[in-house]
Design a protein around this motif. Structure first.
Motif, short mmCIF file in Angstrom:
data_model
loop_
_atom_site.label_atom_id
_atom_site.label_comp_id
_atom_site.label_asym_id
_atom_site.label_seq_id
_atom_site.Cartn_x
_atom_site.Cartn_y
_atom_site.Cartn_z
N GLU A 81 -1.28 2.04 5.84
CA GLU A 81 -0.05 1.34 6.23
C GLU A 81 0.85 1.15 5.01
N THR A 82 0.24 0.83 3.87
CA THR A 82 1.01 0.68 2.63
C THR A 82 1.66 2.00 2.25
N LEU A 83 0.92 3.09 2.39
CA LEU A 83 1.46 4.41 2.06
C LEU A 83 2.62 4.77 2.99
N LYS A 84 2.50 4.42 4.25
CA LYS A 84 3.55 4.73 5.23
C LYS A 84 4.83 3.95 4.96
N GLU A 85 4.72 2.89 4.17
CA GLU A 85 5.90 2.12 3.76
C GLU A 85 6.60 2.76 2.55
N ALA A 123 1.74 2.35 -10.55
CA ALA A 123 1.36 2.33 -9.14
C ALA A 123 1.75 1.01 -8.47
N ASP A 124 2.08 1.10 -7.20
CA ASP A 124 2.34 -0.11 -6.42
C ASP A 124 1.02 -0.82 -6.09
N VAL A 125 -0.01 -0.01 -5.82
CA VAL A 125 -1.33 -0.56 -5.50
C VAL A 125 -2.38 0.30 -6.20
N VAL A 126 -3.36 -0.35 -6.81
CA VAL A 126 -4.50 0.36 -7.38
C VAL A 126 -5.75 -0.10 -6.62
N ALA A 127 -6.39 0.83 -5.92
CA ALA A 127 -7.60 0.53 -5.17
C ALA A 127 -8.80 0.98 -6.01
N ALA A 128 -9.60 0.03 -6.44
CA ALA A 128 -10.68 0.31 -7.39
C ALA A 128 -12.04 0.03 -6.79
N GLU A 129 -13.00 0.90 -7.09
CA GLU A 129 -14.36 0.69 -6.62
C GLU A 129 -14.92 -0.62 -7.20
N ASP A 130 -14.59 -0.90 -8.43
CA ASP A 130 -15.01 -2.14 -9.08
C ASP A 130 -13.81 -2.66 -9.88
N ALA A 151 -4.67 9.57 5.26
CA ALA A 151 -3.36 9.79 4.66
C ALA A 151 -2.78 11.15 5.06
N ILE A 152 -3.63 12.15 5.07
CA ILE A 152 -3.18 13.49 5.48
C ILE A 152 -2.73 13.48 6.93
N GLU A 153 -3.51 12.80 7.78
CA GLU A 153 -3.13 12.71 9.20
C GLU A 153 -1.79 11.99 9.37
N ALA A 154 -1.51 11.05 8.47
CA ALA A 154 -0.27 10.27 8.57
C ALA A 154 0.92 10.98 7.93
N GLY A 155 0.69 12.16 7.37
CA GLY A 155 1.77 12.92 6.76
C GLY A 155 2.15 12.45 5.38
N MET A 206 10.84 3.02 6.20
CA MET A 206 10.48 4.27 5.51
C MET A 206 9.07 4.67 5.96
N THR A 207 8.89 5.88 6.44
CA THR A 207 7.59 6.30 6.96
C THR A 207 7.19 7.65 6.38
N GLY A 208 5.92 7.75 5.95
CA GLY A 208 5.38 9.01 5.50
C GLY A 208 5.84 9.46 4.14
N ASN A 209 6.54 8.61 3.39
CA ASN A 209 7.04 9.02 2.08
C ASN A 209 6.23 8.48 0.91
N GLY A 210 5.12 7.83 1.21
CA GLY A 210 4.28 7.31 0.14
C GLY A 210 3.52 8.43 -0.56
N ARG A 211 2.77 8.04 -1.57
CA ARG A 211 2.00 9.03 -2.31
C ARG A 211 0.64 8.45 -2.65
N LEU A 212 -0.40 9.18 -2.28
CA LEU A 212 -1.77 8.80 -2.60
C LEU A 212 -2.23 9.61 -3.79
N VAL A 213 -2.67 8.94 -4.85
CA VAL A 213 -3.14 9.62 -6.06
C VAL A 213 -4.63 9.34 -6.23
N LEU A 214 -5.43 10.38 -6.20
CA LEU A 214 -6.87 10.27 -6.45
C LEU A 214 -7.07 10.49 -7.95
N ALA A 215 -7.43 9.42 -8.64
CA ALA A 215 -7.47 9.47 -10.11
C ALA A 215 -8.90 9.58 -10.64
N GLY A 216 -9.15 10.66 -11.36
CA GLY A 216 -10.45 10.84 -11.99
C GLY A 216 -10.63 9.87 -13.14
#
Length: 282
Positions: free
Chosen positions: A74-78, A31-38, A104-108, A1-11
């Motif tokens: 890469e995770t998003l592209k999966e 979420a499958d993955v949560v990327a946190a500043e801290d 992410a935008i470049e990867a569609g 599966m390629t390009g079907n992920g979703r990136l959510v920028l959470a305030g």
């Protein structure tokens, strides 16, 4: 599966956990993955919200942003859903997030945002300064020369300007702004927005620099009025004299200040401060 992920920028909330929306609870839990500043702050926020994060939690901060962004793409592209959350406010606004969004935008990949509290617009709203047109300038440069050059380039910026600043550099930055924009340029220093010890100090940049020299703590946002065309060409003493003349002829001082300021094309508060300082100077 390629390009079907979703990136959510959470305030994230800038001070009060109660300011979050129900949607933030949903995306953190799903979420499958949560990327946190801290990651520790994320865990505390999740506990405050009563949310169980079942996805993988990874760190995503300034020092590892470039490498981690490639990994997350890469995770998003999966086909996975990745949520990015910073300590406070919106990812990508003076916080990690831009690199991953761009890749992410470049990867569609679908990129969306979950809006939330913002120190930029909150400070602008409570500053009392014009909010119809504004620009966000982030953190001023740390080095004295770089900061002076950056501010000199903004001296004739007509939009209201919003800056972030560290508390230990606040006094120096305000003094530099007073030098570049003039000590009487109206401004507001917003400290600890939405928190228990929230404070908003309003006044001219010179006055605020003197106040900050005594030491200030907390998260800081600075709002500075934009340049008013024609203001610099007027002699302050002449403007004060015109106010005096009108008052002597029977006009109320408040109305005289408003009319003279309007004719001169300068903020009313700026002329009021000039008149007030004259009347209180021995």
């Amino acid at each position: 599966m390629t390009g079907n992920g979703r990136l959510v920028l959470a305030g994230a909330p800038i001070g009060q956990a109660g300011d979050v929306s129900p949607r933030l609870r949903e995306v953190l839990a799903g979420a499958d993955v949560v990327a946190a500043e801290d990651t520790r702050r994320l865990r505390r926020l999740a506990a405050d919200l009563g949310v169980e994060i079942t996805g993988r939690v990874v760190s995503y901060y300034d020092q590892n942003e470039a490498a981690r962004a490639q990994e997350l793409v890469e995770t998003l592209k999966e086909g996975r859903t990745v949520v990015v959350i910073t300590d406070a406010g919106m990812p990508g606004v003076s916080d990690p997030g831009y690199r991953l969004t761009h890749l992410a935008i470049e990867a569609g990949v679908t990129v969306t945002a979950l809006p939330g509290p913002s120190a930029v617009t909150t400070a602008l709203a409570v500053s009392g300064l014009a909010s119809d047109r504004f620009c966000f300038e982030g953190f001023p440069p740390r080095k004295t020369g770089d900061r002076a050059r950056r501010l000199a380039g903004l001296a004739r910026e007509e939009r209201t300007m919003v800056f972030f600043e560290a508390p230990h550099r606040l006094a120096d930055s305000l003094a530099a702004m007073a030098e570049a924009f003039g000590p009487d340029r109206p401004a507001a220093v917003c400290r600890e927005l939405t928190k228990t010890y929230e404070e908003v100090r309003r006044g001219g940049l010179g006055e605020l620099a003197e106040w900050a020299a005594g030491g200030v703590k907390g998260e800081i946002t600075i709002v500075v009025a934009g340049y008013v065309a024609g203001a610099a060409e007027h002699d302050p003493a002449a403007l004060v004299a015109e106010v005096d003349r009108r008052v002597a002829e029977g006009e109320q001082r408040k109305l005289a200040i408003a009319d003279v300021a309007k004719d001169a094309g300068i903020p009313k508060r700026e002329l009021y401060d000039l008149v007030h300082r004259r009347s209180t100077t021995p």
